[in-house]
Design a protein around this motif. Structure first.
Motif, mmCIF file in Angstrom:
data_model
loop_
_atom_site.group_PDB
_atom_site.id
_atom_site.type_symbol
_atom_site.label_atom_id
_atom_site.label_comp_id
_atom_site.label_asym_id
_atom_site.label_seq_id
_atom_site.Cartn_x
_atom_site.Cartn_y
_atom_site.Cartn_z
ATOM 1 N N ALA A 1 0.827 -1.206 0.000
ATOM 2 C CA ALA A 1 0.000 0.000 0.000
ATOM 3 C C ALA A 1 0.862 1.257 0.000
ATOM 4 O O ALA A 1 0.388 2.343 -0.347
ATOM 5 C CB ALA A 1 -0.928 0.000 1.211
ATOM 6 N N LYS A 2 2.139 1.116 0.381
ATOM 7 C CA LYS A 2 3.048 2.263 0.471
ATOM 8 C C LYS A 2 3.513 2.695 -0.917
ATOM 9 O O LYS A 2 3.233 2.054 -1.919
ATOM 10 C CB LYS A 2 4.263 1.891 1.315
ATOM 11 C CG LYS A 2 3.962 1.461 2.737
ATOM 12 C CD LYS A 2 5.252 1.054 3.438
ATOM 13 C CE LYS A 2 5.011 0.599 4.862
ATOM 14 N NZ LYS A 2 6.265 0.185 5.533
ATOM 15 N N SER B 1 -1.640 13.064 -11.539
ATOM 16 C CA SER B 1 -1.948 14.236 -10.715
ATOM 17 C C SER B 1 -1.130 14.229 -9.429
ATOM 18 O O SER B 1 -0.666 15.274 -8.968
ATOM 19 C CB SER B 1 -3.442 14.265 -10.386
ATOM 20 O OG SER B 1 -4.219 14.386 -11.553
ATOM 21 N N LYS B 2 -0.963 13.034 -8.860
ATOM 22 C CA LYS B 2 -0.158 12.913 -7.645
ATOM 23 C C LYS B 2 1.286 13.313 -7.917
ATOM 24 O O LYS B 2 1.908 14.025 -7.115
ATOM 25 C CB LYS B 2 -0.225 11.474 -7.139
ATOM 26 C CG LYS B 2 0.689 11.164 -5.955
ATOM 27 C CD LYS B 2 0.286 11.917 -4.700
ATOM 28 C CE LYS B 2 1.130 11.480 -3.510
ATOM 29 N NZ LYS B 2 0.803 12.240 -2.288
ATOM 30 N N ASP C 1 -2.430 3.050 -2.555
ATOM 31 C CA ASP C 1 -3.764 3.152 -1.971
ATOM 32 C C ASP C 1 -4.105 4.611 -1.673
ATOM 33 O O ASP C 1 -3.266 5.380 -1.202
ATOM 34 C CB ASP C 1 -3.841 2.352 -0.665
ATOM 35 C CG ASP C 1 -3.934 0.852 -0.911
ATOM 36 O OD1 ASP C 1 -4.001 0.452 -2.081
ATOM 37 O OD2 ASP C 1 -3.921 0.091 0.074
ATOM 38 N N GLY C 2 -5.335 5.004 -1.959
ATOM 39 C CA GLY C 2 -5.799 6.345 -1.646
ATOM 40 C C GLY C 2 -5.542 7.372 -2.722
ATOM 41 O O GLY C 2 -5.992 8.518 -2.597
ATOM 42 N N ALA D 1 4.635 8.736 -6.343
ATOM 43 C CA ALA D 1 3.287 8.500 -6.872
ATOM 44 C C ALA D 1 3.074 7.051 -7.277
ATOM 45 O O ALA D 1 2.085 6.742 -7.940
ATOM 46 C CB ALA D 1 3.048 9.408 -8.082
ATOM 47 N N THR D 2 3.981 6.149 -6.868
ATOM 48 C CA THR D 2 3.932 4.767 -7.351
ATOM 49 C C THR D 2 3.899 3.774 -6.198
ATOM 50 O O THR D 2 4.644 3.909 -5.225
ATOM 51 C CB THR D 2 5.144 4.476 -8.257
ATOM 52 O OG1 THR D 2 5.113 5.374 -9.381
ATOM 53 C CG2 THR D 2 5.133 3.046 -8.758
#
Length: 333
Positions: free
Chosen positions: A207-208, A284-285, A277-278, A253-254
């Protein structure tokens, strides 16, 4: 030595697995073969009932199966043409679990960059204007063509490259271009042991972000960038964060889980594992993360700095354009 996958009860029939490639480069197939002897271990516990890239299976073999007869289908590749779409629906109907395997089925991948252009522009470049060593310029493939042996038909190329989930229901997503071998092995073991998360989950990854697990020396708080450079334009320090050296890395962003082979090889992350996640939109991130580092409030200086980013869309959405908010704006949901 890697452990063998957990066994299933001998009295139960072996789970049936299918592997398929749509619009892809074949890298995901190579990952499967790179399991080596571990693939032999898996083959003792499962029946591979469809894998046309490696064995002589036919579409009619799948059509003859009962619905849900295939336990797990690993589908790699984007949906580029009518054949890709037809087989996606067929395998979905015949499979209990459908897994989007790799970046192309997960996010659209490299093929998804074609969504920047219409089909006519693509065909014109490939068949009319691209340099060639023969005299075939101007000859384009036709969906139907009469030959001496009869009429042949090839798949129709669609206006839009789609992800697998934009085409059929997907149960799990395995990111990567391609997914790394250990990730695939761990997922195989989880499947055979029945230890899977809720449907809709990304499996075999974290998730990181890659920045969270990267061991390179990070920049200090308040760090600012005055110039962007492409990797080949700089002598890169293998111990320092790429962003501190003015080279854009998609690490922030990955999703983590690849083991950082690119970063460990002194090349910046290019984002093939998709957003963590999220995060709804990976590009955009990245833009948000990079914009916070630019050291100017002057419009002209800002333009000068941004000239160092030669291909903003290709950089930010290299693997995820088909799944991005840009795709929604152009094609709708």
């Amino acid at each position: 030595m890697a452990s063998k996958p957990k066994t299933v009860q001998s009295k139960q029939p072996k789970p049936k697995l299918a592997f398929y490639w749509a619009s892809s480069c074949g890298g995901c197939e190579i990952t499967i073969t790179e399991l080596g002897m571990r693939l032999v271990d898996v083959s003792e516990l499962v029946d591979i009932v469809f894998w046309p890239a490696a064995m002589d299976f036919k579409y009619d073999d799948v059509k003859a199966m009962q619905d849900d007869e295939i336990d797990i289908c690993f589908f790699n590749g984007a949906i580029r043409n009518s054949e890709n779409e037809e087989i996606a629906h067929l395998l979905r109907k015949k499979s209990k679990l459908m897994i989007a395997f790799g970046s192309c089925s997960h996010l659209g991948g490299i093929p998804g960059l074609a969504n920047l252009f219409d089909v006519e522009t693509l065909l014109e470049r490939v068949f009319d204007t691209a340099p060639s060593l023969d005299d075939s310029r101007g000859t384009r493939p036709q969906v139907k063509n009469k030959m001496a042996e009869g009429e042949i038909e090839i798949p129709k190329m669609y206006d839009r490259v789609k992800t697998l989930a934009q085409t059929v229901a997907v149960d799990y997503f395995m990111p990567g271009c391609p997914p790394v071998v250990d990730q695939v092995w761990n997922v195989f073991q989880a499947i055979l042991s029945g230890d899977l998360p809720a449907k809709g989950s990304v499996i075999g990854a974290q998730a990181k972000t890659n920045c969270d697990v990267c061991t390179r020396e990070k920049g200090k708080s308040g760090m600012r960038i005055k110039e962007f450079k492409r990797p080949h334009m700089a002598i890169l320090d293998p111990n320092k964060c790429f962003l501190t050296q003015g080279v854009i890395c998609l690490g922030p962003a990955t999703r983590a889980g690849c083991g950082l082979p690119c970063i460990n090889g002194n090349m910046p992350c290019r984002g093939c594992y998709g957003p963590p996640d999220g995060v709804v939109d990976q590009g955009s991130k990245l833009i948000s993360a990079v914009a916070a580092l630019i050291d100017t409030d002057d419009p002209q200086a800002l333009r000068d700095i941004l000239t160092g980013i030669v291909d903003p869309v290709g950089l930010s959405y290299r693997f995820g354009l088909a799944e991005s908010i840009l795709s929604d704006l152009k094609f709708g949901k």
